[in-house]
Design a protein around this motif. Structure first.
Motif, PDB file in Angstrom:
ATOM      1  N   ASN A 122     -57.293 -27.311   1.076  1.00  0.00           N
ATOM      2  CA  ASN A 122     -57.111 -27.201   2.292  1.00  0.00           C
ATOM      3  C   ASN A 122     -55.947 -27.792   2.740  1.00  0.00           C
ATOM      4  O   ASN A 122     -55.508 -28.987   2.488  1.00  0.00           O
ATOM      5  N   PRO A 123     -55.185 -27.621   4.030  1.00  0.00           N
ATOM      6  CA  PRO A 123     -53.870 -28.117   4.485  1.00  0.00           C
ATOM      7  C   PRO A 123     -54.495 -29.210   5.273  1.00  0.00           C
ATOM      8  O   PRO A 123     -55.658 -29.388   5.867  1.00  0.00           O
ATOM      9  N   VAL A 124     -53.670 -30.548   5.092  1.00  0.00           N
ATOM     10  CA  VAL A 124     -54.040 -31.616   5.948  1.00  0.00           C
ATOM     11  C   VAL A 124     -52.623 -32.023   6.432  1.00  0.00           C
ATOM     12  O   VAL A 124     -51.630 -31.686   6.048  1.00  0.00           O
ATOM     13  N   ARG A 125     -52.929 -32.826   7.754  1.00  0.00           N
ATOM     14  CA  ARG A 125     -51.722 -33.267   8.411  1.00  0.00           C
ATOM     15  C   ARG A 125     -50.731 -34.137   7.394  1.00  0.00           C
ATOM     16  O   ARG A 125     -51.561 -34.825   6.826  1.00  0.00           O
ATOM     17  N   SER A 126     -49.445 -34.025   7.457  1.00  0.00           N
ATOM     18  CA  SER A 126     -48.710 -34.814   6.534  1.00  0.00           C
ATOM     19  C   SER A 126     -48.962 -36.390   6.861  1.00  0.00           C
ATOM     20  O   SER A 126     -48.655 -37.012   5.808  1.00  0.00           O
ATOM     21  N   GLU A 127     -49.590 -36.954   7.953  1.00  0.00           N
ATOM     22  CA  GLU A 127     -49.433 -38.439   8.067  1.00  0.00           C
ATOM     23  C   GLU A 127     -50.659 -38.770   7.007  1.00  0.00           C
ATOM     24  O   GLU A 127     -50.523 -40.064   6.805  1.00  0.00           O
ATOM     25  N   ALA A 228     -65.208 -29.079   6.174  1.00  0.00           N
ATOM     26  CA  ALA A 228     -64.181 -28.829   5.037  1.00  0.00           C
ATOM     27  C   ALA A 228     -62.662 -29.476   5.386  1.00  0.00           C
ATOM     28  O   ALA A 228     -62.342 -30.269   4.408  1.00  0.00           O
ATOM     29  N   LEU A 229     -62.329 -29.742   6.578  1.00  0.00           N
ATOM     30  CA  LEU A 229     -60.933 -30.397   6.750  1.00  0.00           C
ATOM     31  C   LEU A 229     -61.124 -31.789   6.244  1.00  0.00           C
ATOM     32  O   LEU A 229     -60.320 -32.797   6.043  1.00  0.00           O
ATOM     33  N   GLU A 302     -59.616 -37.856  -7.427  1.00  0.00           N
ATOM     34  CA  GLU A 302     -59.455 -36.664  -8.539  1.00  0.00           C
ATOM     35  C   GLU A 302     -59.535 -35.449  -7.913  1.00  0.00           C
ATOM     36  O   GLU A 302     -59.291 -34.403  -8.469  1.00  0.00           O
ATOM     37  N   LEU A 303     -60.326 -35.380  -6.825  1.00  0.00           N
ATOM     38  CA  LEU A 303     -60.593 -33.831  -5.986  1.00  0.00           C
ATOM     39  C   LEU A 303     -59.673 -33.562  -4.981  1.00  0.00           C
ATOM     40  O   LEU A 303     -59.627 -32.321  -4.757  1.00  0.00           O
ATOM     41  N   GLY A 304     -58.412 -34.523  -4.784  1.00  0.00           N
ATOM     42  CA  GLY A 304     -57.707 -34.454  -3.844  1.00  0.00           C
ATOM     43  C   GLY A 304     -56.598 -33.163  -4.338  1.00  0.00           C
ATOM     44  O   GLY A 304     -56.172 -33.222  -5.335  1.00  0.00           O
ATOM     45  N   LYS A 305     -56.047 -32.558  -3.062  1.00  0.00           N
ATOM     46  CA  LYS A 305     -55.118 -31.562  -3.352  1.00  0.00           C
ATOM     47  C   LYS A 305     -53.907 -31.831  -2.458  1.00  0.00           C
ATOM     48  O   LYS A 305     -53.837 -31.034  -1.410  1.00  0.00           O
ATOM     49  N   PRO A 306     -52.991 -32.913  -2.741  1.00  0.00           N
ATOM     50  CA  PRO A 306     -52.090 -33.109  -1.893  1.00  0.00           C
ATOM     51  C   PRO A 306     -51.017 -31.964  -1.605  1.00  0.00           C
ATOM     52  O   PRO A 306     -50.185 -31.996  -0.694  1.00  0.00           O
ATOM     53  N   LYS A 307     -50.829 -31.094  -2.502  1.00  0.00           N
ATOM     54  CA  LYS A 307     -49.637 -29.902  -2.182  1.00  0.00           C
ATOM     55  C   LYS A 307     -50.282 -28.736  -1.494  1.00  0.00           C
ATOM     56  O   LYS A 307     -49.669 -27.646  -1.357  1.00  0.00           O
ATOM     57  N   ALA A 308     -51.677 -28.719  -0.972  1.00  0.00           N
ATOM     58  CA  ALA A 308     -52.091 -27.656  -0.499  1.00  0.00           C
ATOM     59  C   ALA A 308     -51.285 -26.828   0.534  1.00  0.00           C
ATOM     60  O   ALA A 308     -51.286 -25.646   0.450  1.00  0.00           O
TER      61      ALA A 308
END
Length: 321
Positions: A122-127, A228-229, A302-308
């Protein structure tokens, strides 16, 4: 809330007349929903013709239904971004028409056409990807870095059940010299203000958290719903987490989202009906269990997706360019 908050950040927003939660079509509520869907399609169609978009992105929910339908009728490509582990009805229906489907969880893959589906997160804010230091955050909030800090997020409107649990347990939090950043929401704000314990220097409460990155940076433990977010953000932050799924969420998606983290030993779950009995004691226990905190932080990262966000934008560009 979106109608108030989004324009503050410089974006225009249009509304259509639609509401969810009505799944009995052969009833009065179903009849009302049918009328709303027809009317909302005309509104969405009017907006799309005026705006003339190159692509329409659907994230699910009733509000997406007439908008995606209007996009198809106007021969505009669509991309679906499914945020939850179990897709809602709207996204499942329109997946056959979508050019691409971006999902957040591997568990959602089986509900969509394999050849069009990609796991992006999921997309997250860049901050969120560049949090300030804990020291800087504590100075900003007026908290002491040497004392445990708990962040409680009840969703954009707040959570009555979470608020009641904190009110009941404020004495323990203060006696143990812990600090609480508490997002109360609008409805319970007056009730919390009336409680004398909420005036203590260890307690910071607010209706809505505008600077969430600062609060994330300061926190040692986070307590929140399982939207989700929110989960996507905490997977990038890597802080120990207690999740309280909203029991009335569509398709019980919050509970399903939370279970994925629990199975990976990346978060603890407390049922909504057990909040008052378990919340404060569970927080205290976790604060004092350094091994559990380390394990949860490691597993959740390990579950994070920083490039989403970047991956989803690339899929959009491939469709429209």
């Amino acid at each position: 809330m979106e109608m108030r908050e989004i324009p503050r950040f410089g974006y225009s927003i249009e509304s259509i007349c639609i509401s969810g939660g009505k799944d009995k079509f052969f009833s009065i509520s179903g009849f009302i929903l049918s009328i709303q869907l027809i009317y909302s399609f005309f509104l969405a169609n009017k907006i799309i013709k005026r705006f003339s978009p190159d692509i329409v992105i659907g994230t699910g929910g009733f509000v997406s239904f007439p908008t995606l339908y209007a996009a198809i009728k106007n021969k505009i490509p669509i991309l679906i971004q499914e945020q939850n582990s179990f897709p809602g009805l709207t996204n499942r229906i329109f997946s056959r028409y979508a050019n691409k489907i971006c999902i957040a969880y591997d568990q959602a893959k089986k509900y969509f056409p394999k050849e069009k589906t990609i796991i992006t997160g999921n997309p997250v804010r860049s901050e969120i990807l560049q949090l300030p230091s804990k020291e800087k955050a504590c100075i900003h909030l007026g908290l002491k870095i040497t004392k445990p800090i708990i962040l409680s997020i009840g969703g954009s409107q707040g959570s009555n059940s979470m608020n009641n649990a904190w009110i009941k347990g404020l004495n323990k939090i203060i006696e143990l010299d812990m600090q609480l950043i508490w997002q109360v929401g609008k409805l319970d704000l007056h009730k919390v203000k009336k409680n004398k314990m909420s005036d203590h220097s260890n307690i910071i409460f607010m209706e809505f958290i505008e600077n969430i990155p600062i609060c994330y940076a300061a926190a040692d433990i986070i307590v929140s719903r399982a939207g989700a977010l929110t989960i996507s953000e905490i997977c990038l932050i890597g802080k120990p987490h207690i999740l309280i799924p909203f029991p009335w969420s569509s398709n019980d998606h919050q509970n399903k989202n939370a279970k994925i983290l629990e199975e990976k030993e990346a978060a603890l779950i407390i049922k909504n009906e057990e909040i008052e009995q378990k919340l404060v004691n569970s927080v205290i226990q976790l604060v004092n269990d350094s091994n559990m905190k380390k394990k949860m932080s490691k597993n959740i990262l390990e579950l994070g997706k920083p490039k989403a966000t970047n991956d989803i934008v690339n899929e959009i560009l491939q469709i429209i360019l």
